[in-house]
Design a protein around this motif. Sequence first.
Motif, short mmCIF file in Angstrom:
data_model
loop_
_atom_site.label_atom_id
_atom_site.label_comp_id
_atom_site.label_asym_id
_atom_site.label_seq_id
_atom_site.Cartn_x
_atom_site.Cartn_y
_atom_site.Cartn_z
N VAL A 16 0.83 -1.21 0.00
CA VAL A 16 0.00 0.00 0.00
C VAL A 16 0.87 1.25 0.00
O VAL A 16 0.60 2.23 -0.72
CB VAL A 16 -0.96 -0.01 1.21
CG1 VAL A 16 -1.67 1.33 1.34
CG2 VAL A 16 -1.97 -1.13 1.07
N THR A 195 -16.53 0.65 1.86
CA THR A 195 -15.62 0.44 0.73
C THR A 195 -16.31 -0.27 -0.43
O THR A 195 -15.64 -0.88 -1.26
CB THR A 195 -14.40 -0.37 1.19
OG1 THR A 195 -14.84 -1.64 1.71
CG2 THR A 195 -13.64 0.35 2.28
N THR A 232 -7.24 7.33 -1.38
CA THR A 232 -6.86 6.13 -0.64
C THR A 232 -6.47 6.45 0.79
O THR A 232 -6.88 5.78 1.74
CB THR A 232 -5.70 5.41 -1.36
OG1 THR A 232 -6.13 5.00 -2.66
CG2 THR A 232 -5.24 4.20 -0.57
N LEU A 233 -5.65 7.50 0.96
CA LEU A 233 -5.24 7.90 2.31
C LEU A 233 -6.44 8.42 3.10
O LEU A 233 -6.51 8.20 4.32
CB LEU A 233 -4.15 8.97 2.22
CG LEU A 233 -2.80 8.49 1.66
CD1 LEU A 233 -1.83 9.66 1.56
CD2 LEU A 233 -2.21 7.40 2.55
N GLN A 235 -9.57 7.43 2.76
CA GLN A 235 -10.32 6.24 3.16
C GLN A 235 -9.61 5.51 4.29
O GLN A 235 -10.23 5.03 5.24
CB GLN A 235 -10.48 5.32 1.95
CG GLN A 235 -11.30 4.07 2.22
CD GLN A 235 -11.58 3.31 0.94
OE1 GLN A 235 -12.43 3.69 0.14
NE2 GLN A 235 -10.86 2.22 0.74
N PHE A 236 -8.30 5.45 4.20
CA PHE A 236 -7.48 4.80 5.24
C PHE A 236 -7.66 5.51 6.58
O PHE A 236 -7.83 4.86 7.63
CB PHE A 236 -6.02 4.82 4.81
CG PHE A 236 -5.10 4.02 5.68
CD1 PHE A 236 -4.93 2.67 5.47
CD2 PHE A 236 -4.40 4.62 6.71
CE1 PHE A 236 -4.09 1.92 6.28
CE2 PHE A 236 -3.55 3.89 7.52
CZ PHE A 236 -3.40 2.53 7.30
N GLY A 240 -9.38 4.00 9.94
CA GLY A 240 -8.62 3.98 11.18
C GLY A 240 -9.36 4.62 12.34
O GLY A 240 -9.33 4.12 13.47
N LEU A 375 -7.62 -3.14 9.22
CA LEU A 375 -7.39 -2.16 8.16
C LEU A 375 -7.54 -2.72 6.74
O LEU A 375 -8.02 -2.01 5.85
CB LEU A 375 -6.00 -1.55 8.33
CG LEU A 375 -5.86 -0.55 9.48
CD1 LEU A 375 -4.43 -0.04 9.56
CD2 LEU A 375 -6.84 0.62 9.33
N VAL A 379 -9.26 -0.66 3.29
CA VAL A 379 -8.37 -0.09 2.29
C VAL A 379 -8.78 -0.61 0.92
O VAL A 379 -9.18 -1.76 0.76
CB VAL A 379 -6.90 -0.45 2.58
CG1 VAL A 379 -5.99 -0.01 1.45
CG2 VAL A 379 -6.46 0.20 3.89
#
Length: 538
Positions: A16, A195, A232-233, A235-236, A240, A375, A379
């Motif tokens: 990732v 997601t 992506t970050l 969503q990450f 989290g 996680l 992702v």
Amino acid sequence: MAVPVAFFAVFFAYPVTAIVGRGLHIDGVWQFGRFAEVLGRPDIRDVLWFTTWQALASTALTLLIALPGAYVFARLEFPGKRLLRAAVTVPFVLPTVVVGTAFLALLGRGGLLDEMWGVRLDTTVWAILLAHVFFNYAVVVRTVGGLWSQLDPRQEEAARVLGAGRLAAWRRVTLPALTPSLAAAALMVFLFTFTSFGVVQILGGPTFSTLEVEIYRQTAEFLDLPTAAVLTLLQFAAVGAVLAVHAWTVRRRESSLRLVDPARTARPPRGAVQWAMLCAVLATVVVLLLTPLAVLVERSFDTPGGYGFAYYRQLGTVDASGGAFLVPPIDAVWNSLRYALAATAISVAVGGLAAAALTRKAGRLVRGFDALLMLPLGVSAVTVGFGFLIALDEPPLDLRASWILVPLAQALVGVPFVVRTMLPVLRAVDERLREAAAVLGASPLRAWREVDLPFVRRAVMVAAGFAFAVSLGEFGATVFIARPDNPTLPVAVARLLGRPGELNYGQAMALSTILMVVCAAALLLLERIRTDTTPEEF
């Protein structure tokens, strides 16, 4: 914790990080200014808002519809229970492209509702919500029902003897005991719907888009890797935050429970309430879960020359796919079974070690480890698949030509299910039993084998079933790393659906039907496996 941490570091964090770096680290300079630019766009804010509220709505609707099913499967005994439990789980492993097509046949133009009542739902959010319930019904039934079936019913009966009503006894006695598994099920449903990709892309069309769909569009359609990396970050970070809240709430509700053999808690339905719940659950399963599956089966036999096995026979030839495969499409069945078995073994080994480690209360490090394990569910699978291709291409991790790459990607999704299924049962074991075993001279390993293992065996089998089912149906990452001469069933179905022609569409429906049969057979086998009787002292 060493093995799970190493596994996630090498096969999750590293790929990732590699793909995100490829999008934001351009010409030796980090492009952090893209964050403000992307987040300031109104269309991106609309995507984020829709992603969040539809995930919350899907989770609430799934819990509302599936909790009665969890009760029925945990507490009631009736003919055909094992077969029905397997049928409930089958939708969870179906490729999203197939389910989206089936729901279009039911809810779209010319579908069942359109023909009978002139109602179309394919252009509304209700089609997305119903499809999400279709997928995640089994998550609640098996996760919550697995623990519910092991709760001693005499505790609730004692509350009723003391004057509490049926609802009050359930709310004060059973519900607190179910809270860890309820939280785990809600978390998994939320992450899957947050997601969501295939369902929203097919049923939502250009009107609705989640972060996952937008990441795919920015990557595949616009070739905008910086924007895809920012999303992506984002969503990450959102996932989290959800996991941190989940870990905090579950930690405040941990308690030891009195668990019993599930075979002792299930009884034939008695009274009007139990019979009504059984009938309502059966109706829900037939209308919401089995009807889309019946549509797929019917289409697999509906050939131009009438109903028959023509599409199934064509699966054994290479030329029938019109060049979509280097091998006969039927080979995907064996490939999927082989990959799924390997992924299940990896998931149970890694997830079992992680769950055992999480039963030891060791402060923030362990709580952070708990959140880390979830996680991969939050992702982008597109990001993980591209990351595998980019990161695992040089010694000593040059795995692109190895068959093990597919099971490793599938295990990333399977491990969280193993952990979330085993953890509530392991945490319910009274710590005093372990302490008593230690006082009597048992080593930590023997204490775990003699105290924990007898109670967690059933949870291990449920976890293995989930991991196997998830591996059979995993598509997002596998589509990028499965070799053309070794396709999996979901990849084969997607390739056939992506090609024009009635023959390709019919073969896709036939492969989807085979996938359902294989999954149902595996789940029925797991249902027949019985664990040892739980000791009365527990």
